[in-house]
Design an enzyme around this catalytic site. Structure first.
Site, PDB file in Angstrom:
ATOM      1  N   ASP A  16       0.119   3.007  25.552  1.00  0.00           N
ATOM      2  CA  ASP A  16       0.542   2.232  24.401  1.00  0.00           C
ATOM      3  C   ASP A  16       0.398   0.764  24.807  1.00  0.00           C
ATOM      4  O   ASP A  16       0.465   0.444  25.997  1.00  0.00           O
ATOM      5  CB  ASP A  16       1.997   2.560  24.066  1.00  0.00           C
ATOM      6  N   ASP A  18       1.983  -2.452  23.104  1.00  0.00           N
ATOM      7  CA  ASP A  18       3.176  -3.301  22.983  1.00  0.00           C
ATOM      8  C   ASP A  18       4.419  -2.602  23.523  1.00  0.00           C
ATOM      9  O   ASP A  18       4.756  -1.503  23.111  1.00  0.00           O
ATOM     10  CB  ASP A  18       3.385  -3.692  21.520  1.00  0.00           C
TER      11      ASP A  18
END
Length: 183
Positions: A16, A18
């Site tokens: 991922d 952020d």
């Protein structure tokens, strides 16, 4: 997927963006605001040294909400890529949550597409993220999910995660130890 039983030549790691690789700046369209999280560069360096392909799978609903453009997201991704020394693929969902697309995490579409781009099966991928949607998307795709909690991670997400690590570098080191003798 049990990394101890996985052939290192087949494994790939998807992150991922952020809250996992970089500080989470909501709807960030400014590359100057990108800040790596501790251990992110070292984790990627270890994976590159081991010959393990890497990618990013990220929901970017700001595009669908009209808060960002595709160009904004690509500029931020380019900055992250530069700071991390380069990842092998970037896949993101530009849709608003209500669009009902198959790519938005927790659905499997981003993981399936990233695995395809890397020449891997989703079952050969480990997805590392900071919220339940990341590990749920991994599960939905048949990949292994690892949760690296931060201040935004809910306690229930940690309790229900199939695998956790206290930080990104530890998650990657554990993966590498598990795959080191798999050949």
């Amino acid at each position: 997927m049990n990394p101890r039983a996985t052939d290192r030549a087949r494994v790939a790691v998807l992150f991922d963006r952020d809250g996992t690789l970089v500080e989470d700046v909501p709807y960030n369209g400014d590359p100057a605001r990108v800040r790596l999280l501790p251990g992110a560069r070292q984790a990627l360096d270890l994976l590159r040294a081991a010959g393990i392909p890497t990618g990013v799978v990220s929901n970017q609903s700001g595009i669908g909400r009209g808060l960002l453009t595709d160009i904004d997201v690509r500029r931020v991704n380019d900055r992250v890529d530069t700071l991390l020394g380069g990842l092998d693929t970037w896949v993101y969902c530009p849709h608003a949550p209500e669009a009902g697309c198959e790519c938005r995490k927790p659905r499997p579409g981003l993981i399936v597409e990233a695995a395809r781009r890397l020449g891997r099966l989703p079952a050969d991928c480990v997805v590392i993220g900071d919220i339940a949607a990341d590990v749920q998307a991994a599960r939905a795709a048949g990949a292994r999910g690892v949760l690296v909690p931060n201040a935004a991670t809910l306690p229930g997400e940690v309790e229900s995660a199939p695998s956790t690590a206290p930080d990104l570098l530890t998650a990657v080191r554990r993966l590498l130890v598990g795959t080191k003798d798999a050949r």
